[in-house]
Motif scaffolding. Sequence first.
Motif, mmCIF file in Angstrom:
data_model
loop_
_atom_site.group_PDB
_atom_site.id
_atom_site.type_symbol
_atom_site.label_atom_id
_atom_site.label_comp_id
_atom_site.label_asym_id
_atom_site.label_seq_id
_atom_site.Cartn_x
_atom_site.Cartn_y
_atom_site.Cartn_z
ATOM 1 N N UNK A 135 0.814 -1.213 0.000
ATOM 2 C CA UNK A 135 0.000 0.000 0.000
ATOM 3 C C UNK A 135 0.849 1.266 0.000
ATOM 4 N N UNK A 136 1.942 1.239 0.749
ATOM 5 C CA UNK A 136 2.832 2.404 0.779
ATOM 6 C C UNK A 136 3.561 2.569 -0.546
ATOM 7 N N UNK A 137 3.908 1.454 -1.187
ATOM 8 C CA UNK A 137 4.548 1.534 -2.505
ATOM 9 C C UNK A 137 3.576 2.085 -3.541
ATOM 10 N N UNK A 138 2.327 1.655 -3.472
ATOM 11 C CA UNK A 138 1.301 2.154 -4.396
ATOM 12 C C UNK A 138 1.135 3.663 -4.247
ATOM 13 N N UNK A 139 1.201 4.156 -3.023
ATOM 14 C CA UNK A 139 1.071 5.599 -2.781
ATOM 15 C C UNK A 139 2.111 6.385 -3.574
ATOM 16 N N UNK A 140 3.309 5.813 -3.751
ATOM 17 C CA UNK A 140 4.398 6.499 -4.458
ATOM 18 C C UNK A 140 4.180 6.529 -5.967
ATOM 19 N N UNK A 141 3.189 5.817 -6.463
ATOM 20 C CA UNK A 141 2.880 5.834 -7.890
ATOM 21 C C UNK A 141 1.472 6.340 -8.162
ATOM 22 N N UNK A 142 0.814 6.841 -7.120
ATOM 23 C CA UNK A 142 -0.564 7.329 -7.284
ATOM 24 C C UNK A 142 -0.733 8.696 -6.602
ATOM 25 N N UNK A 143 -0.899 8.680 -5.296
ATOM 26 C CA UNK A 143 -1.181 9.920 -4.578
ATOM 27 C C UNK A 143 -0.019 10.911 -4.629
ATOM 28 N N UNK A 144 1.206 10.428 -4.414
ATOM 29 C CA UNK A 144 2.347 11.354 -4.398
ATOM 30 C C UNK A 144 2.535 12.092 -5.725
ATOM 31 N N UNK A 145 2.573 11.394 -6.878
ATOM 32 C CA UNK A 145 2.706 12.153 -8.130
ATOM 33 C C UNK A 145 1.513 13.050 -8.412
ATOM 34 N N UNK A 146 0.312 12.610 -8.028
ATOM 35 C CA UNK A 146 -0.869 13.454 -8.239
ATOM 36 C C UNK A 146 -0.777 14.734 -7.420
ATOM 37 N N UNK A 147 -0.356 14.603 -6.171
ATOM 38 C CA UNK A 147 -0.239 15.781 -5.315
ATOM 39 C C UNK A 147 0.850 16.710 -5.820
ATOM 40 N N UNK A 148 1.959 16.140 -6.295
ATOM 41 C CA UNK A 148 3.039 16.960 -6.850
ATOM 42 C C UNK A 148 2.532 17.793 -8.024
#
Length: 526
Positions: free
Chosen positions: A471-484
Amino acid sequence: MTSPNGLICFTNCLLPHEDGSLVEQDLWIDERRGTILDAQRTFYLRKERPARIVDLKGNILSPGFIDSQINGAYGFDFSVYEDDDSYRQGMKTVAERIVETGVTSLLPTLITQDKALYPKLLSLLRPFSTPTSATLLGWHAEGPFLNNLKRGAHAPPFLLTAPEGTATFEDVYGEPNLVDNEDWLMSGDGHTAGVRMITAAPEIDGVMNAIAELTKRGIVFSIGHSVCSSETATAAVRHGAAMITHLFNAMPQLHHRDPAIIGLLGASPHLSSPLSPLPPHPPRKSTFVSEPGISRPVHHIPTAILTEAGHSEAFDDTATPPLSPFYFGNSLTSPTSNTQSLSDAVAQLTVADKKGSRSELHLEKGQVADMAFVRPYYGLIVDGIHSHPNSVRLAYSAHPDGCIIITDGNSAMKILDPHLRDGVHEWRDGQRFIKDGYKLYLEGTTTLAGSVVTLDTSIRNFSRFTGCSLGEAIKCATYNPAKCLGIEHKKGTLRPGADADLTVLDRRGIVLSTWVRGKEAWVKGA
């Protein structure tokens, strides 16, 4: 199969939340509008239940993946232009086929081009999608404002300085392509500004002066292909830089006396309190070396450069000295001038301390001091080749909320294809690659040319390398780039109102199906 009332309920599934946790929970979507719903609000307002139930049998229902740095795939290279029709077809091919890797949004990346070619490419690389494809979010301009010492595969004759600051950026990319538009993701009307991210070296003449204005226009400024010092990197972030391009690659390596760009992940509160007021920070003039006598087609990287470099643009193709107190990245200058630079930096910090802007000491165990300095996001190529697994874990441990997993096809570019067999493959300018697993070698040599790894594989690698949860790895390819990118209200999350771009994964991280705006676009084995 469609739902009679347009409502679909995914049940018996794990949903990745924005904190990286996986929670057993249902998800409702409206396939007609292509959006995620608030289940309770929908039920009470519409007095309806979903007419279609999708049982995911305990698998993971993730937001669709976002690749914010991809140079090409499936035989198409975003940096090579032949004619409008073939370019549009290439865009369509990549967008429609990449959904098999779980990617539902991508930011096509252009490496450094002849200035004359940018207007043509920019007119094509605007937000784009088809009913069954991933969304092209605009484009990421990697160059031409890069440092020649860390150019990678970028052609030296095309590298530029920005003597007029923002005006130079407008001249190169075209002013209409740098226009602020808050609705850029939704319009898709052909009139939306195409530039969403720019990679540049802040030490290059005039670049620092453009960062604040570019950021105001909604463009993400990313530090990359740079040899800037900690002082300059920090100043760039204070001016608005929000990203680091392919961390560890094409930049000075970590040195304990001046950690340079990589050190931004640490950003000690002792040094990071803002100097008040924020001083203007004109960069030192960089050493800019041109290599004349290299000829080639306008839209190709020169064969001479490829022969010299022969590898991924994210790898270093020019040996540079290790960073030290006497090497301040902007240029190789005398120890006297660099010592003065260090003294100036220390003096600034001393003044800041006297003004009380430094974070105060405290006694609470486990509490990190408040920091006015916001650490930037950073892209990581997680193939085990560009960066060692220990380096990946080190970066993630330092700044987990800033981590963004990218594929960055690099020199591989169009070779990115999960179905591509091992062996010899054509590239460009008569060059050929040998594919051996994820690794690519220049034919006839042992020179590593990069890697070809998909985003779903990178996510699995990331979980293995760092020890973090899936789940934390998925966050780095979904929420983090979207927020950036400032699009987390539409992409990269499962918030009500967001686009129903979804990726179904088993508990090993294997993609089983991909949904685009509420429609199933790809199914494993179908």
